[in-house]
Design an enzyme around this catalytic site. Structure first.
Site, PDB file in Angstrom:
ATOM      1  N   SER A  79      27.796 -28.280   7.483  1.00 46.09           N
ATOM      2  CA  SER A  79      26.651 -28.849   7.182  1.00 46.09           C
ATOM      3  C   SER A  79      26.380 -30.094   7.682  1.00 46.09           C
ATOM      4  O   SER A  79      26.967 -30.691   8.308  1.00 46.09           O
ATOM      5  CB  SER A  79      26.578 -29.079   5.455  1.00 46.09           C
ATOM      6  OG  SER A  79      27.446 -30.168   5.165  1.00 46.09           O
ATOM      7  N   LYS A  80      25.029 -30.661   7.577  1.00 42.44           N
ATOM      8  CA  LYS A  80      24.769 -31.753   7.986  1.00 42.44           C
ATOM      9  C   LYS A  80      25.515 -32.966   7.719  1.00 42.44           C
ATOM     10  O   LYS A  80      25.750 -33.762   8.165  1.00 42.44           O
ATOM     11  CB  LYS A  80      23.215 -32.178   7.673  1.00 42.44           C
ATOM     12  CG  LYS A  80      22.251 -31.935   8.962  1.00 42.44           C
ATOM     13  CD  LYS A  80      20.827 -32.489   8.420  1.00 42.44           C
ATOM     14  CE  LYS A  80      19.873 -31.280   8.345  1.00 42.44           C
ATOM     15  NZ  LYS A  80      18.641 -31.464   7.492  1.00 42.44           N
TER      16      LYS A  80
END
Ligand code: GLU
Length: 509
Positions: A264-265
């Site tokens: 994920s970011k």
């Protein structure tokens, strides 16, 4: 299905393109090229609420950077356009209406308040948010519960909003064979009656993806594992609309994993590595997310490590060019389990590729990095010689700045302290004499320089090794860099002598 292999990458232009998206592009591309097929990019922009300005252009810029150009797309054209779903709005309605006619879908007129009430009234401990499905559909306001007259009245009333929903069968098993996972089955009782056509007349992803894959004659669909739960809806739509023999073969690609679960970011922010292909400036938040390109990755390395996130050729080989990947890629060797992303390993690939690429391959990229720091790169052959000398020492393209700055600018500071710790009169004399000899040296090559240096050291009875560090600091400013006589050869006579003199003067003062 057509004989020609036709695959598609179907992004929704909602933001930066992350590693998983690019890997989907890559596997599509490799499979298409391996089979002399076509790689198509279709922009899935039917959700107007998620529209983000600049996101489509960004996707094509990423594809350009990695060199995986589509054969057909909204900007490359093709015989199956338009390739932007928002421009195909009129196409989908008739398929949704066909489904209603055949009893596989229905109109629903429920208002947001009614939907909320349903979710609340029917929720249970095990089902905290009741979906619109076979359990509740007969208690709602739709063409299954209203008379034909009532339905027609509502449909002709412009004030009333309606959607079209699929009528998921109850207690049916829907199966298909995934190219990676084999046979997969779903119980339709747990799948909700997904909206197919929205109140604004736009299709949802589910309807559009099936209709477009059909009309664009897609033969194989590679997409992320996160789409697997949607597969039963798609299989049924294929069955109802076009027949299962027309359905593309699907391959649901494994997730790319971060520290815990899907990459994920947040992983990127936490551990300081990019998860996007290129820098992405979010127009809504004004936040810039880093991309691999700008951090100094070469596309060859980027493609190489992405290919191996979920696939290998069964040998120990790790370095693959795009041509080799096209030749060796095989769906059978894609693993079903998630692939863990390791930024250090990604950098290793980049380092290997910087070693492998030639100065000519790299010169424009390096010149751009230097000129962004206001460094003029002189002539082309000088730049190429510098690149050849330092590229093995660079992990990222951006490292070229630090590794080669002293070739383009006289250092502003010299680490004279390191020289002084072992400095004496004899060494000082050596350098005074050597720079005089250099003025008359007939050939300016690293080997001529080295033998001249060695000879003078012998004459003066000083160990050559004790003189190399001072020489390096005189030319580079610090204790690093490629072989020192090669540096001197490139710097040429005037600059080499001038740097030696500068440091000698500094040491005296
Ligand atoms: N538009 C979907 C997405 O964003 C594509 C899924 C598919 O390939 O079917 O990712």
């Amino acid at each position: 299905m057509s004989d020609t292999v036709r695959v598609r990458f179907a992004p929704s232009p909602t933001g930066g393109l992350h590693l998983g998206g690019i890997r989907t592009v890559l596997y599509n591309y490799l499979f298409a090229k391996q089979n002399n097929g076509k790689f198509i990019v279709r922009i899935e922009d039917t959700d107007q609420t998620r529209f983000v300005a600049g996101a489509e252009e960004y996707i094509f810029n990423c594809l350009k950077w990695i060199g995986l150009e589509p054969d057909e797309s909204p900007i490359h054209g093709g015989n199956y356009g338009p390739y932007r779903q928002s421009e195909r709005k009129e196409i989908y309605k008739k398929y949704a209406e066909q489904l209603i006619k055949d009893g596989f879908a229905y109109y629903a007129f429920d208002t947001p308040v009614e939907l909320e009430k349903m979710r609340h009234d029917f929720k249970t401990e095990h089902n905290p948010s009741q979906q619109y499905d076979h359990n509740v559909r007969m208690k709602m306001c739709n063409s299954l519960t209203l008379s034909a007259d009532e339905v027609n009245k509502l449909l002709s009333n412009k004030e009333v909003k309606s959607v079209i929903r699929i009528k998921m069968p109850e207690k049916k098993i829907v199966s298909f064979t995934d190219l990676i996972r084999g046979e997969i089955s779903f119980d339709t009782s747990v799948v909700d009656d997904k909206v197919l056509l929205k109140a604004d007349g736009m299709p949802t992803y589910h309807l559009a993806v099936v209709v477009d894959d059909y009309l664009m004659k897609i033969t194989h669909a590679f997409r992320g594992e996160e789409w697997l739960p949607s597969a039963p809806v798609h299989v049924l739509l294929w069955k109802y609309l076009f027949g299962l023999d027309q359905m593309p073969q699907w391959a649901h690609l494994p997730l790319i994993l971060g520290s815990s679960g899907k990459l994920s970011k947040r992983d990127g922010l936490k551990y300081g590595f990019p998860v996007l292909a290129m820098n992405w400036l979010d127009p809504k938040t004004g936040v810039m997310a880093n991309g691999f390109k700008e951090l100094g990755f070469v596309p060859e390395a980027f493609i190489n490590f992405l290919a191996l996130l979920g696939w290998n050729d069964g040998t120990e080989q790790e370095i693959f060019s795009l041509e080799e990947l096209i030749e060796k890629f095989s769906i059978e060797r894609i693993h079903a389990a998630g692939a863990k992303f390791d930024y250090e390993k990604a950098k290793w690939f980049n380092h290997e590729w910087l070693k492998k690429l030639t100065a000519t391959d790299l010169k424009e990229k390096v010149a751009a990095i230097l000129s962004a720091q206001s460094i003029e790169t002189k002539d082309n052959s000088y730049l190429c010689n510098v690149i050849d000398l330092v590229k093995d020492r660079c992990i990222l393209l951006t490292d070229f700045y630090e590794q080669s700055l002293f070739f383009f600018k006289t250092p502003e500071q010299f680490d004279t302290e390191s020289i002084l710790s072992k400095w004496d009169e004899s060494k000082k004399e050596f350098f005074i004499d050597w720079q005089i000899q250099l003025m008359n040296l007939p050939t300016w090559t690293s080997s001529a320089l080295e033998s001249n240096f060695k000879e003078l050291a012998q004459q003066k009875n000083i160990k050559q090794g004790d003189l190399l560090l001072p020489l390096r600091i005189m030319l580079v400013g610090r204790k690093f860099g490629p072989p020192v006589f090669q540096i001197a050869e490139l710097l040429e006579k005037k600059e080499t002598i001038s740097r030696i003199k500068t440091v000698l003067a500094n040491l005296n003062s």
